[in-house]
Each structure stands twice: as C-alpha cells, then as structure tokens.
Scaffold this motif. Sequence first.
Motif, short mmCIF file in Angstrom:
data_model
loop_
_atom_site.label_atom_id
_atom_site.label_comp_id
_atom_site.label_asym_id
_atom_site.label_seq_id
_atom_site.Cartn_x
_atom_site.Cartn_y
_atom_site.Cartn_z
N SER A 13 95.74 35.63 35.57
CA SER A 13 95.26 36.97 35.89
C SER A 13 94.14 36.91 36.92
CB SER A 13 94.73 37.67 34.63
OG SER A 13 95.71 37.74 33.62
N GLU A 14 93.24 35.95 36.76
CA GLU A 14 92.04 35.88 37.59
C GLU A 14 92.32 35.35 39.00
OE1 GLU A 14 89.25 35.23 33.64
OE2 GLU A 14 89.36 33.65 35.14
N VAL A 15 93.52 34.85 39.21
CA VAL A 15 93.93 34.40 40.54
C VAL A 15 94.91 35.40 41.17
CG1 VAL A 15 95.08 32.58 41.87
CG2 VAL A 15 93.56 31.99 39.96
N ALA A 16 95.92 35.79 40.41
CA ALA A 16 97.00 36.59 40.99
C ALA A 16 96.58 38.02 41.30
CB ALA A 16 98.21 36.60 40.05
N VAL A 17 95.82 38.66 40.43
CA VAL A 17 95.42 40.05 40.70
C VAL A 17 94.50 40.11 41.92
CG1 VAL A 17 94.23 42.08 39.80
CG2 VAL A 17 95.81 40.82 38.33
N PRO A 18 93.45 39.27 42.01
CA PRO A 18 92.65 39.30 43.24
C PRO A 18 93.46 38.99 44.49
CG PRO A 18 91.42 38.23 41.50
CD PRO A 18 92.81 38.43 40.98
N TRP A 19 94.38 38.04 44.41
CA TRP A 19 95.23 37.73 45.57
C TRP A 19 95.97 38.99 46.03
CZ3 TRP A 19 100.66 38.04 45.16
CH2 TRP A 19 101.34 37.71 46.34
N PHE A 52 83.68 45.63 33.19
CA PHE A 52 82.24 45.50 33.37
C PHE A 52 82.01 44.41 34.41
CE2 PHE A 52 78.16 43.41 32.27
CZ PHE A 52 77.31 44.50 32.44
N ILE A 53 81.34 44.75 35.49
CA ILE A 53 81.03 43.79 36.54
C ILE A 53 79.56 43.92 36.92
CG2 ILE A 53 83.39 43.76 37.47
CD1 ILE A 53 82.43 45.59 39.71
N VAL A 54 79.02 42.90 37.54
CA VAL A 54 77.62 42.91 37.98
C VAL A 54 77.58 42.48 39.44
CG1 VAL A 54 75.34 41.87 37.71
CG2 VAL A 54 76.71 42.43 35.68
N ARG A 55 76.92 43.28 40.26
CA ARG A 55 76.75 42.90 41.67
C ARG A 55 75.26 42.71 41.95
NH1 ARG A 55 78.91 45.86 47.27
NH2 ARG A 55 77.76 44.45 48.67
N ASP A 56 74.95 41.62 42.61
CA ASP A 56 73.58 41.34 43.04
C ASP A 56 73.66 40.87 44.49
OD1 ASP A 56 71.05 40.27 43.59
OD2 ASP A 56 70.73 39.70 41.50
N GLY A 57 73.40 41.77 45.42
CA GLY A 57 73.53 41.44 46.84
C GLY A 57 74.97 41.10 47.19
N HIS A 58 75.17 39.92 47.78
CA HIS A 58 76.51 39.48 48.16
C HIS A 58 77.21 38.69 47.06
CE1 HIS A 58 75.50 39.89 52.69
NE2 HIS A 58 76.14 40.95 52.24
N TYR A 59 76.65 38.74 45.86
CA TYR A 59 77.23 38.02 44.71
C TYR A 59 77.77 39.02 43.70
CZ TYR A 59 77.41 35.42 40.31
OH TYR A 59 77.81 34.89 39.12
N LEU A 60 79.03 38.79 43.27
CA LEU A 60 79.70 39.66 42.30
C LEU A 60 80.20 38.82 41.15
CD1 LEU A 60 80.90 42.60 41.84
CD2 LEU A 60 83.01 41.68 42.84
N SER A 61 80.04 39.31 39.93
CA SER A 61 80.52 38.55 38.77
C SER A 61 81.20 39.46 37.76
CB SER A 61 79.34 37.81 38.10
OG SER A 61 78.32 38.73 37.73
N ALA A 62 82.06 38.85 36.95
CA ALA A 62 82.78 39.58 35.90
C ALA A 62 82.98 38.65 34.72
CB ALA A 62 84.11 40.10 36.43
N ARG A 63 83.38 39.22 33.57
CA ARG A 63 83.39 38.47 32.32
C ARG A 63 84.70 37.73 32.05
NH1 ARG A 63 82.77 43.24 28.36
NH2 ARG A 63 84.43 43.89 29.78
N TRP A 64 85.83 38.45 32.17
CA TRP A 64 87.10 37.92 31.66
C TRP A 64 88.24 38.64 32.36
CZ3 TRP A 64 90.37 40.20 27.48
CH2 TRP A 64 90.12 41.57 27.30
N PRO A 65 89.51 38.27 32.09
CA PRO A 65 90.62 38.92 32.79
C PRO A 65 90.68 40.43 32.62
CG PRO A 65 91.38 36.91 31.74
CD PRO A 65 89.96 37.12 31.28
N GLY A 66 90.06 40.96 31.58
CA GLY A 66 90.06 42.40 31.38
C GLY A 66 89.24 43.17 32.38
N ASP A 67 88.47 42.45 33.22
CA ASP A 67 87.67 43.09 34.27
C ASP A 67 88.28 42.92 35.66
OD1 ASP A 67 85.67 43.53 32.30
OD2 ASP A 67 84.69 41.64 32.77
N VAL A 68 89.42 42.23 35.75
CA VAL A 68 89.83 41.64 37.03
C VAL A 68 90.24 42.65 38.09
CG1 VAL A 68 92.27 41.24 36.47
CG2 VAL A 68 91.05 39.67 38.00
#
Length: 284
Positions: A16-22, A255-271
């Motif tokens: 999920s974390e590779v294919a959906v972003p692709w 749920f995602i967090v952005r800090d400047g040019h850095y973005l993070s997420a928890r698990w495939p449910g956020d993808v």
Amino acid sequence: MATVLIPLPHRDYDPSEVAVPWRVLTQARHRVVFATPDGGMAMADPIMLSGEGLDLWGWIPGLRKIPLIGLLLRANHDARRDHAALVTDAAFGAPLRWDALHAGAFDGLLLPGGHCARGMRSYLESKLLKNLVAEFFAADKPVAAICHGVLLAARSQRSDGRSVLYGRRTTGLTWALEKSAWSLTRITRFWDPDYYRTYRETSDQPAGYMSVQQEVSRVLADPADFLDVPKGAPQYGRKASGLVRDSDADDTPAFIVRDGHYLSARWPGDVHRFAREFAAMLPA
C-alpha cells in the motif's frame, strides 16, 4: 514535472505504501524512480497482498488459502489494484542501485515502510540510505516518510551527529497501532508470533522500547514532537482505531504531519492523503 525517488528493500516492503503513492504521483505527472540494493526488482510482503498466514489455520496447506483475520490486515482492494499495476511499470522493473544514488538527481524522496524483519532490516539499517536521506534534508528537498520509513529518517544523521528529525515534528507508526496488530497476530500466527515486530525488546527493556514510536521519539529534540491524533480531533475514532483506512474519496481516517519540506504518516490507512499532500509539495 518532478522526479521522485522511492528506495526499496529486496523484499517485504508494504504494498500500500509504495503502490498508492506511485499511482498518485504519476497521475499528478511526476516521474517516479525506484532503487534497490543491487538493482534487482523488489518484491512486496506477500502476506500483505494475500492475507494468507495471519489466521490460526494459516500454517495448514490448503486452509491457509481461506483468510479471515488476513482479510482485515492485508492491503485493501484499491491498494492491491494499484500494486498489480505497479509491477508492470517499466521504472519499477528496472530500479537503480542504492550505491548509485545521490540527492542532486532527484526533486523529492519518499520512504515507504513495511514491518517484516526478513526484508526490511537491510533497508532500515543501510548506511547508504541513511547518508542519502541526510543529503535530501541538507538540501531542503521534499521528503515524505510513512510507517517504518520514519524510522529510516530518524536514523539518518546530520553533520552534527543529530538525527535529521531533531527539531522537527513527526508522526510514524504509533506504539498503539503496532502493539494492537502484534497482540492479535502473535496469537493467530502463533508459529511466527513476532511477524508484526521488526525489532523486539531485550529482557532488560520495557515494553515498546524498540517500537517505531519510541525509537523515533528518542532522537527528537523533545519526545512531544512525535505526534498522534489529538483527543477531541474531528473523526478521532476513525483516525485512531486502526480499523478504517482512507481512500481517494475519503480523507477523514487519515492523520499526517507536515513540518516544512518534511511530511510523515503513521500506517497504510493514511496513505492516500499522504500521497496527495506529497504530490502537492513537489515542484511542478
């Protein structure tokens, strides 16, 4: 059009974390380049595609083909569809080598996750990748990390020896999510009870010490910089349950967090939301 790098291990990345972003990135007309340790084609964690092997009967030939718990934990229909398309992509089939990478060749970096220790440890522990991640942060280029990908970012160090995440806010796979999946599958997958734990605690370490959340938190300027869904947030139950995943049409569980040019997420449910936000961060 931006060029985005997605490094992968030989095997066991989360599909999920590779294919959906692709898919999201390519639909936004960005170019996606993949890289593996030796330039060979990567393979996803097969359990996360099929769901087979996550039930009490998952060790029995024939019966393992009838998943129940596995249907809840595997990649959902949309992610499996995207992954089936991904493996036919020319760039995915001809990845670069990790030792041929440098940040100057790319406009952005996406770090996917995956928990299966057999394949993921080489990715999470790679000196080549940690140096590469540090290059991207030093150049202030967009970096996105999800799930265990946040752990790779946390282990990457600046020139002063601190983590590239020191002084930043982030999320990642929370101990609540990691523990709930592990607690379930250590029973249903009793012959391989640590399938959902990439790293386990030693006898002198407290529970959760080697979890993604706690390892990442230890390298931050303040442990409070590791963020989870705040109590009272809209749709809190959907975001925090670990049972509901977002989609192209519904961001509310994410749920995602952005800090400047850095973005993070928890698990495939956020993808889905994670991928769309990262696509928008990249240069046109």
